[in-house]
Write a protein that holds these residues in place. Structure first.
Motif, PDB file in Angstrom:
ATOM      1  N   GLY B 386      -4.197  -4.602  17.698  1.00 35.70           N
ATOM      2  CA  GLY B 386      -5.131  -4.443  16.663  1.00 35.70           C
ATOM      3  C   GLY B 386      -5.957  -3.300  16.574  1.00 35.70           C
ATOM      4  N   PHE B 387      -6.430  -2.986  17.980  1.00 35.13           N
ATOM      5  CA  PHE B 387      -7.203  -1.979  18.402  1.00 35.13           C
ATOM      6  C   PHE B 387      -6.649  -0.475  17.862  1.00 35.13           C
ATOM      7  CE2 PHE B 387      -9.571   1.187  20.884  1.00 35.13           C
ATOM      8  CZ  PHE B 387     -11.037   1.272  20.284  1.00 35.13           C
ATOM      9  N   PHE B 388      -5.423  -0.435  18.266  1.00 36.18           N
ATOM     10  CA  PHE B 388      -4.425   0.543  18.420  1.00 36.18           C
ATOM     11  C   PHE B 388      -4.248   0.642  16.909  1.00 36.18           C
ATOM     12  CE2 PHE B 388      -0.289   2.794  18.470  1.00 36.18           C
ATOM     13  CZ  PHE B 388      -0.645   3.855  19.380  1.00 36.18           C
ATOM     14  N   SER B 389      -3.815  -0.294  16.289  1.00 34.74           N
ATOM     15  CA  SER B 389      -3.389  -0.257  14.703  1.00 34.74           C
ATOM     16  C   SER B 389      -4.483   0.453  14.173  1.00 34.74           C
ATOM     17  CB  SER B 389      -3.137  -1.654  13.949  1.00 34.74           C
ATOM     18  OG  SER B 389      -2.047  -2.130  14.941  1.00 34.74           O
ATOM     19  N   ALA B 390      -5.693  -0.067  14.192  1.00 38.85           N
ATOM     20  CA  ALA B 390      -6.976   0.410  13.621  1.00 38.85           C
ATOM     21  C   ALA B 390      -7.222   1.854  13.868  1.00 38.85           C
ATOM     22  CB  ALA B 390      -8.311  -0.029  13.783  1.00 38.85           C
ATOM     23  N   PHE B 391      -6.783   2.371  15.073  1.00 39.57           N
ATOM     24  CA  PHE B 391      -7.125   3.789  15.326  1.00 39.57           C
ATOM     25  C   PHE B 391      -5.737   4.455  14.672  1.00 39.57           C
ATOM     26  CE2 PHE B 391      -5.980   7.467  17.928  1.00 39.57           C
ATOM     27  CZ  PHE B 391      -7.041   8.160  17.984  1.00 39.57           C
ATOM     28  N   THR B 392      -4.631   3.939  14.460  1.00 34.76           N
ATOM     29  CA  THR B 392      -3.636   4.939  13.762  1.00 34.76           C
ATOM     30  C   THR B 392      -3.282   4.707  12.387  1.00 34.76           C
ATOM     31  OG1 THR B 392      -2.093   3.355  14.631  1.00 34.76           O
ATOM     32  CG2 THR B 392      -2.345   4.986  15.952  1.00 34.76           C
ATOM     33  N   THR B 393      -4.446   4.725  11.649  1.00 34.06           N
ATOM     34  CA  THR B 393      -4.299   4.579  10.235  1.00 34.06           C
ATOM     35  C   THR B 393      -4.127   6.066   9.836  1.00 34.06           C
ATOM     36  OG1 THR B 393      -6.857   4.984   9.906  1.00 34.06           O
ATOM     37  CG2 THR B 393      -5.860   2.827   9.520  1.00 34.06           C
ATOM     38  N   LEU B 394      -3.706   6.312   8.535  1.00 34.12           N
ATOM     39  CA  LEU B 394      -3.403   7.618   8.078  1.00 34.12           C
ATOM     40  C   LEU B 394      -4.599   8.560   8.096  1.00 34.12           C
ATOM     41  CD1 LEU B 394      -0.588   7.396   5.276  1.00 34.12           C
ATOM     42  CD2 LEU B 394      -0.476   8.186   7.730  1.00 34.12           C
ATOM     43  N   GLU B 395      -5.836   7.849   7.631  1.00 32.21           N
ATOM     44  CA  GLU B 395      -6.950   8.670   7.629  1.00 32.21           C
ATOM     45  C   GLU B 395      -7.464   9.258   8.929  1.00 32.21           C
ATOM     46  OE1 GLU B 395      -7.054   5.392   6.140  1.00 32.21           O
ATOM     47  OE2 GLU B 395      -6.210   6.585   4.288  1.00 32.21           O
ATOM     48  N   ASN B 396      -7.358   8.387   9.729  1.00 32.26           N
ATOM     49  CA  ASN B 396      -7.774   8.592  11.407  1.00 32.26           C
ATOM     50  C   ASN B 396      -6.760   9.743  11.813  1.00 32.26           C
ATOM     51  OD1 ASN B 396     -10.162   7.176  11.810  1.00 32.26           O
ATOM     52  ND2 ASN B 396      -8.977   5.346  12.306  1.00 32.26           N
ATOM     53  N   LEU B 397      -5.569   9.607  11.544  1.00 31.16           N
ATOM     54  CA  LEU B 397      -4.464  10.534  12.091  1.00 31.16           C
ATOM     55  C   LEU B 397      -4.765  12.008  11.428  1.00 31.16           C
ATOM     56  CD1 LEU B 397      -1.127   9.107  12.179  1.00 31.16           C
ATOM     57  CD2 LEU B 397      -2.536   9.462  14.274  1.00 31.16           C
ATOM     58  N   SER B 398      -5.210  11.954  10.064  1.00 30.07           N
ATOM     59  CA  SER B 398      -5.412  13.407   9.659  1.00 30.07           C
ATOM     60  C   SER B 398      -6.727  13.983   9.946  1.00 30.07           C
ATOM     61  CB  SER B 398      -5.179  13.381   8.131  1.00 30.07           C
ATOM     62  OG  SER B 398      -5.475  11.840   7.575  1.00 30.07           O
ATOM     63  N   ILE B 407       1.790  17.260   6.390  1.00 31.46           N
ATOM     64  CA  ILE B 407       3.217  16.166   6.213  1.00 31.46           C
ATOM     65  C   ILE B 407       2.568  15.054   5.525  1.00 31.46           C
ATOM     66  CG2 ILE B 407       4.673  15.207   7.461  1.00 31.46           C
ATOM     67  CD1 ILE B 407       3.862  17.150   9.907  1.00 31.46           C
ATOM     68  N   VAL B 408       1.361  14.452   6.257  1.00 37.28           N
ATOM     69  CA  VAL B 408       1.000  13.238   5.788  1.00 37.28           C
ATOM     70  C   VAL B 408       0.485  13.361   4.139  1.00 37.28           C
ATOM     71  CG1 VAL B 408      -1.016  11.605   5.711  1.00 37.28           C
ATOM     72  CG2 VAL B 408       0.059  12.374   7.926  1.00 37.28           C
ATOM     73  N   ASP B 409       0.249  14.304   3.746  1.00 38.75           N
ATOM     74  CA  ASP B 409      -0.163  14.342   2.273  1.00 38.75           C
ATOM     75  C   ASP B 409       1.012  14.112   1.363  1.00 38.75           C
ATOM     76  OD1 ASP B 409      -2.659  14.275   2.782  1.00 38.75           O
ATOM     77  OD2 ASP B 409      -3.136  16.376   2.525  1.00 38.75           O
ATOM     78  N   LEU B 410       1.893  14.412   2.027  1.00 37.37           N
ATOM     79  CA  LEU B 410       3.343  14.408   0.981  1.00 37.37           C
ATOM     80  C   LEU B 410       3.510  12.913   0.572  1.00 37.37           C
ATOM     81  CD1 LEU B 410       5.800  16.592   2.880  1.00 37.37           C
ATOM     82  CD2 LEU B 410       4.719  16.987   0.529  1.00 37.37           C
ATOM     83  N   VAL B 411       3.838  12.633  -0.557  1.00 39.22           N
ATOM     84  CA  VAL B 411       3.911  11.402  -1.051  1.00 39.22           C
ATOM     85  C   VAL B 411       4.825  10.312  -0.377  1.00 39.22           C
ATOM     86  CG1 VAL B 411       3.932   9.706  -3.241  1.00 39.22           C
ATOM     87  CG2 VAL B 411       2.738  11.842  -3.260  1.00 39.22           C
ATOM     88  N   GLU B 412       6.283  10.891  -0.402  1.00 42.62           N
ATOM     89  CA  GLU B 412       7.258   9.846   0.131  1.00 42.62           C
ATOM     90  C   GLU B 412       6.941   9.968   1.658  1.00 42.62           C
ATOM     91  OE1 GLU B 412       7.920  13.143  -1.021  1.00 42.62           O
ATOM     92  OE2 GLU B 412       8.349  12.753  -3.042  1.00 42.62           O
ATOM     93  N   ILE B 413       6.681  10.886   2.140  1.00 37.36           N
ATOM     94  CA  ILE B 413       6.228  10.457   3.832  1.00 37.36           C
ATOM     95  C   ILE B 413       5.076   9.389   4.016  1.00 37.36           C
ATOM     96  CG2 ILE B 413       5.491  11.553   5.961  1.00 37.36           C
ATOM     97  CD1 ILE B 413       7.239  13.988   5.243  1.00 37.36           C
ATOM     98  N   LYS B 414       4.238   9.684   3.154  1.00 32.46           N
ATOM     99  CA  LYS B 414       2.911   8.682   3.314  1.00 32.46           C
ATOM    100  C   LYS B 414       3.481   7.306   3.086  1.00 32.46           C
ATOM    101  CE  LYS B 414      -1.737   8.714   1.622  1.00 32.46           C
ATOM    102  NZ  LYS B 414      -2.690   9.112   0.803  1.00 32.46           N
ATOM    103  N   THR B 415       4.295   6.861   2.092  1.00 33.54           N
ATOM    104  CA  THR B 415       4.659   5.672   1.704  1.00 33.54           C
ATOM    105  C   THR B 415       5.488   5.117   3.118  1.00 33.54           C
ATOM    106  OG1 THR B 415       5.179   6.499  -0.521  1.00 33.54           O
ATOM    107  CG2 THR B 415       5.708   4.240   0.048  1.00 33.54           C
ATOM    108  N   VAL B 416       6.167   5.923   3.623  1.00 31.14           N
ATOM    109  CA  VAL B 416       7.059   5.308   4.687  1.00 31.14           C
ATOM    110  C   VAL B 416       5.779   5.034   5.775  1.00 31.14           C
ATOM    111  CG1 VAL B 416       8.712   5.941   6.463  1.00 31.14           C
ATOM    112  CG2 VAL B 416       8.994   6.532   4.052  1.00 31.14           C
ATOM    113  N   LEU B 417       5.226   6.074   6.037  1.00 30.78           N
ATOM    114  CA  LEU B 417       4.311   5.869   7.124  1.00 30.78           C
ATOM    115  C   LEU B 417       3.563   4.689   7.089  1.00 30.78           C
ATOM    116  CD1 LEU B 417       3.342   9.422   8.263  1.00 30.78           C
ATOM    117  CD2 LEU B 417       4.701   7.716   9.433  1.00 30.78           C
ATOM    118  N   GLU B 418       2.907   4.542   5.887  1.00 30.33           N
ATOM    119  CA  GLU B 418       1.929   3.312   5.554  1.00 30.33           C
ATOM    120  C   GLU B 418       2.645   1.996   5.791  1.00 30.33           C
ATOM    121  OE1 GLU B 418       0.412   4.059   1.860  1.00 30.33           O
ATOM    122  OE2 GLU B 418      -1.336   4.967   2.505  1.00 30.33           O
ATOM    123  N   ALA B 419       3.880   1.951   5.529  1.00 27.93           N
ATOM    124  CA  ALA B 419       4.788   0.726   5.749  1.00 27.93           C
ATOM    125  C   ALA B 419       4.911   0.631   7.527  1.00 27.93           C
ATOM    126  CB  ALA B 419       6.194   0.734   4.932  1.00 27.93           C
TER     127      ALA B 419
END
Lengths: 711, 711
Positions: B386-398, B407-419
């Motif tokens: 859970g700790f690792f998951s919390a750290f690797t959110t898209l916001e944190n990553l960027s 890259i993260v800001d591209l909509v298609e990639i963002k959807t895939v990454l979020e899933a």
């Protein structure tokens, strides 16, 4: 229990003790009683009074105190020395605990006033004289409880420390005794093998065993002794021995009858039927001689038959050297677990012959059945006792045994019997219990006497702890308060807390009774003395019969140790709740040490030597007692609504860890014989044939000398 | 999970499987891939295709089925054969259970109508198509439940019977392999001794060890090998080996560069700094040659220093004969438990050198610390995930890795990454877990590789059972029904009973995915194939490097067995509740048997041989799975309000007794080497010096041949 009955009970016990000591001092001065008070010295060929014939009534105390551990080992063996280590350790725990607990806890308790307690005991003011000295007098949630909490830690750590030291000491005793180079004991050269598979066709059992061990130990195998079914031959042997004794007795009687007035004497006669009560009358000497002649040849036939045809699936294997036997005894021989099971051989005198051939799976099943029976006995021992009580009412007695009716109808006797009969069943049960447990332990299929004693002692320990301690504490507290609880069920916890110290008073008198009366009787040996003198006067005619009459027996660890363990448990459990129990515990183990020191040096003759294998069991049970103490304290502090109670929770865990560490660290050295010890060189080469001979049971030993022995 | 997604999932898995099989058929026909599909045969010097070069695409199936247990032992050792006994036993249990359960329980369930169930699933009618086949469809208190109760007994007794047979068979395999008279294995002559006490003054470690064993085993001691601290010398040795490899590589590159157009060739060059990325540029061949020259003398100095000054408190003792080593390895040598601990020596290739000198108490403490860590990992593995998951959110990553922002800001990639991101932590964790558990097991101080594998496999088993099975079943059921429970808390028991079959559907697809995709990948070996071809093309220049690139590795029991055990547990637990899982379990173990038979015969090369010591662990865990199954059934029948549920209560007790009896009956033969087996005569006298040599680690082996070795 109020104050006056407490004092009365103590004084009575003390009075009995003083009387018994006086009797001992008086009787032990008479040389005629030497065989009762100094049998161990006499059997060892020593002068009973150790040189000085001026009998100082208290010299035995001086001798007991000045005797060293080596004296004890010389006179009574390592097992007895280890038993004294146990007594000394418990004494040490109690003394060191008491030094801190008594001067601190008693003032802390006595200067507080527990309002609920004083209110309750207003009616009889004497009541709280004693309870004032216990934790019950401290108010709930009082900061004074800190002293009791710390005392719990103090007692626990003293116990850990003393036990650790004792375990190390016992281990030293054991290894130094085992590696004494001047003695070659038969069991060091011998391995017991059980679960021998069925004999292959065309081979005898002995050939099979010899072939197997010659193949696996080609260089170190010396010879094998196959265990035989000795039931029949033993019966014959006992019968023959009986006739021999009877003949000696009759001859002594005949010789005695040749007085001056009757120089011919009267030839004694007896009846041949059941118990010598019925049948035709014959001349005893002739009758015995005839029977002996007949039995000697019968026995010889039986002996040869036994050795040839009654070989069992177990054997003793004698090796050429101690290391070879040690190596073999610890090595798994067969790939299947139920065949060729090897183990170190017990001492010859310890062997339980009839248990040796019991097959592997039967042993396992027997063990669990016995455990089940013991469990049922511990839980439901009240049922047979109650059944017996119900049967032995006065009405039933006069109904089934009409000849008692005349006596029973007398008013005075009736009153006494009515008071006594309900206890009778319990008394009979408690008297038979040790024998019953020993029988059960032997039924497990255990191969040696000392092992059976340890097993029986364990069973007895669980029995006493569960029934006496837990049963009385919980039962007593609950019944006392049952009527109050009915009204205010929420007060049950508080009441339990208040009533535990009351039970403590009962246990203090119990301990006092135990040591005053118990050790008084032990020292004065009144019962063996009376029996001996009666036998000497009316029954014994020959030297042999006399010797049998004063044979002192052994210490009897199977019942002695669990009884001591009960006192240990009581003393530990109440040490903080009611520190007044500590001096009584100290007296118990102090007197015990002193009296038994005397008995070990002068009276008892150990029937076997297990080199202190009892110790791990004692150790584990002291830790178990400590564990019960710690749990009790957690529960008790809970009832006192003391918020720091959780600080006690680590203690039981520490006890478990301590027990586990000790087991890991030391137990192996008790369970097996290390090779290093076995390799210590002997002063002189052992006589291997005499070692094999030591394992021949008496009923077969005569064959040996005829040279027909097939070994 | 509804019916359509169940079918979709099955079909997808099956499709992947078919594709993988086709890939395997196509790729394994190419001789260039022989080293990937037949490495075991190649390494054993056999023809990859076993004579016939006409490649029938299904001949591998025929070969796998027709191979005998002896073939497996010859090609892959006893451990692999025992693993197949495990697969066959579980297959047998499932097939025999299924033969009775499927034709009886399915009709019994399908013809009943559970009113509550149909009501609940009215909205999606497809739902109960599958649930109709499970116990959930049977009405509460229905007499039809008798069939399910008897089925529970049937499965239990089949399991007992098959396990008993298998244990006996494995035992035979083990003893016959151990007593093969044609091979003298080094470990049969050798004893490992640990916890050697400090060296006495004026003696070297080696003299101490020699003196001790010469005294205790004067006639059978051959020589001793003191364990040394090889860390430094190993570092030097690895470095030297690295340069040798680099030199060979550079020479191959140089030779390749000598083409017709450039007959001189280009001498390869490299940088001397960190990872060959920085530093001055030098000629590789000269650089390596210089370094090798320097290192050879350095290594020699280090070797001599190691052997002389870095002797540790552990040693290997070589005896003159197998029985002598067996006797010594099973005998306690020292009276204190923490010195001179002897045990049978593991195979030379299995020794975990750095663990050998760990002292006794440290081993004990390490063990408990490791157990604690494993316990915490099993209970709280969600916390780091859970700790690792919390750290690797898209916001944190960027935020922390700004270069990803574009890259993260591209909509298609963002959807895939979020899933995908929330699962990432769990995937990483599950991939690292086996390594982590193996590391923990080695940190316990275990002396041999196979023992560490067993320990790691046990830890992994508990992890999978607790998290996947118990976590999913209870968690799934509870969460599904949480909103209903809130309204009617009294219905929680009924709902649990109803929801267990729903989870069963999920597990059926889980098993199907496991065997279709898992064994498809296993057989096609896509990953090793791709890695090999990439390496061959871009990295490998020498024969040695190529051989390393296709080295097949071993079966990897540490993760394989617990994974299989999870399927066993699932299949057993749901066998009666939802018998439809049985055919899937049968397919899993059937396919597994077939595919792994092929892999064992042709691919994997075992890295050690423990003669089936894994078996008792597998056995105990199958019984544990059965125990969980029986408890589940008791709980489940309770929710069905079936009055005869108590008839099931004997079953878990029977399982415990069965496990205990098997342990008593068989385990000893796995734990120790019986003397009878060790006494079987060898065809030719063993070369004791070559036995001692086998235990010299590679980094020290060169000293041996110089004659300076102090052994």
């Amino acid at each position: 229990m109020d104050f006056s009955s407490f004092i009365t009970s103590l004084l009575t016990s003390f009075l009995i003790f003083v009387v018994l000591i006086l009797i001992f001092t008086w009787l032990s001065r008479k040389p005629a009683n030497d065989v009762i008070y100094y049998p161990n010295r006499i059997l060892k060929g020593l002068d009973p009074m150790n040189g000085h014939r001026t009998r100082n009534p208290f010299s035995w105390i001086k001798e007991a105190i000045s005797s060293s551990e080596e004296n004890i080992i010389d006179m009574a063996g390592v097992d007895t020395a280890v038993y004294f280590v146990f007594l000394r350790t418990v004494l040490g725990i109690l003394v060191i605990s008491g030094i801190l607990l008594l001067p601190i806890l008693l003032p802390v308790a006595v200067t507080d006033i527990n309002t609920t307690l004083t209110k309750e005991t207003n009616s009889n003011g004497t009541f709280n004289n004693l309870d004032k000295l216990a934790i019950g007098n401290v108010q709930n949630k009082s900061p004074r409880l800190w002293a009791f909490l710390l005392a719990t830690y103090w007692v626990s750590f003293i116990t850990f420390f003393m036990l650790w030291k004792a375990y190390k000491h016992v281990l030293e005793l054991r290894s130094s005794a085992q590696s004494r180079s001047d003695v070659a004991r038969p069991e060091q050269f011998t391995v017991l093998v059980r679960d021998i598979p069925p004999v292959p066709h065309g081979q005898s059992r002995k050939e099979q065993v010899d072939a197997y061990f010659k193949r696996l130990h080609p260089e170190t195998f010396h010879k094998s002794l196959v265990i035989t079914d000795n039931k029949e031959v033993n019966k014959k042997f006992q019968k023959l021995e009986g006739y021999r004794k009877k003949l000696a007795h009759a001859e002594a009687v005949y010789a005695e009858s040749k007085t001056a007035s009757n120089p011919e004497g009267t030839r004694p006669s007896c009846k041949t039927g059941f118990l010598g009560l019925i049948g035709s009358k014959v001349d005893t000497i002739n009758f015995c001689n005839e029977n002996i002649k007949e039995l000697v040849s019968e026995l010889e036939r039986e002996q040869n038959g036994t050795i040839k045809d009654k070989q069992q699936a177990a054997a003793l294997i004698v090796f050429c050297s101690r290391p070879a036997a040690t190596l073999a005894s610890q090595t798994v021989h067969s790939p299947t677990v139920d065949s060729w099971t090897v183990m170190p051989a017990p001492e010859p005198r310890q062997l339980l012959w009839s248990n040796l051939p019991i097959p592997f799976y039967q042993r396992q099943i027997r063990q669990y059945i016995v455990y089940g029976i013991v469990f049922l006995t511990v839980c439901f021992y009240t049922i047979p006792v109650g059944f017996f009580s119900a049967f032995t009412t006065l009405e039933n007695l006069s109904k089934y045994l009409p000849f008692l009716k005349a006596i029973v109808d007398l008013v005075e006797i009736k009153t006494v019997l009515e008071a006594f009969l309900p206890q009778l069943a319990l008394l009979v049960f408690m008297a038979l219990l040790p024998m019953f447990l020993m029988m059960l332990s032997k039924a497990e299929g255990i191969p040696s006497e000392s092992h059976a004693v340890r097993a029986a002692s364990g069973k007895y320990f669980y029995f006493t702890i569960f029934t006496v301690f837990i049963g009385f504490t919980l039962g007593g507290s609950l019944f006392d308060n049952l009527k109050n609880v009915g009204k205010h069920p929420d007060q049950i916890v508080t009441m339990l807390g208040d009533s535990v110290p009351k039970v403590a008073m009962y246990f203090i008198t119990f301990v006092a009774l135990k040591f005053f009366v118990g050790y008084g009787l032990e020292l004065s040996r009144l019962v063996p003395l009376i029996i001996y003198h009666l036998k000497r006067k009316y029954l014994c005619k020959t030297e042999e019969e006399l010797k049998e009459a004063w044979a002192p027996g052994s210490m009897g660890y199977a019942t002695r140790v669990p009884n001591d363990m009960l006192i240990v448990t009581l003393s530990l459990c109440y040490s903080v709740i009611s520190p007044l129990i500590i001096p009584f515990g100290v007296l118990y183990f102090g007197f015990g040490w002193l009296v038994l020191r005397n008995q070990a040096l002068k009276v008892f003759v150990p029937s076997y030597e297990s080199y202190g294998r009892m110790w791990p069991h004692m150790h584990t049970r002291i830790v178990a007692a400590l564990f019960v103490f710690q749990l009790t304290m957690i529960g008790y502090f809970g009832t006192k609504a003391f918020v720091y109670t959780p600080l006690l929770i680590p203690l039981p865990f520490l006890s478990v860890i301590f027990a586990f560490v000790c087991q890991k660290r030391f137990y192996q050295s008790f369970a097996v014989n290390p090779l290093e010890v076995a390799c210590q060189s002997l002063k002189e080469a052992p006589n291997l044939d005499s070692i094999a001979e030591a394992y021949v049971p008496p009923c077969l030993s005569s064959v040996k000398h005829d040279g027909t022995e097939p070994v």
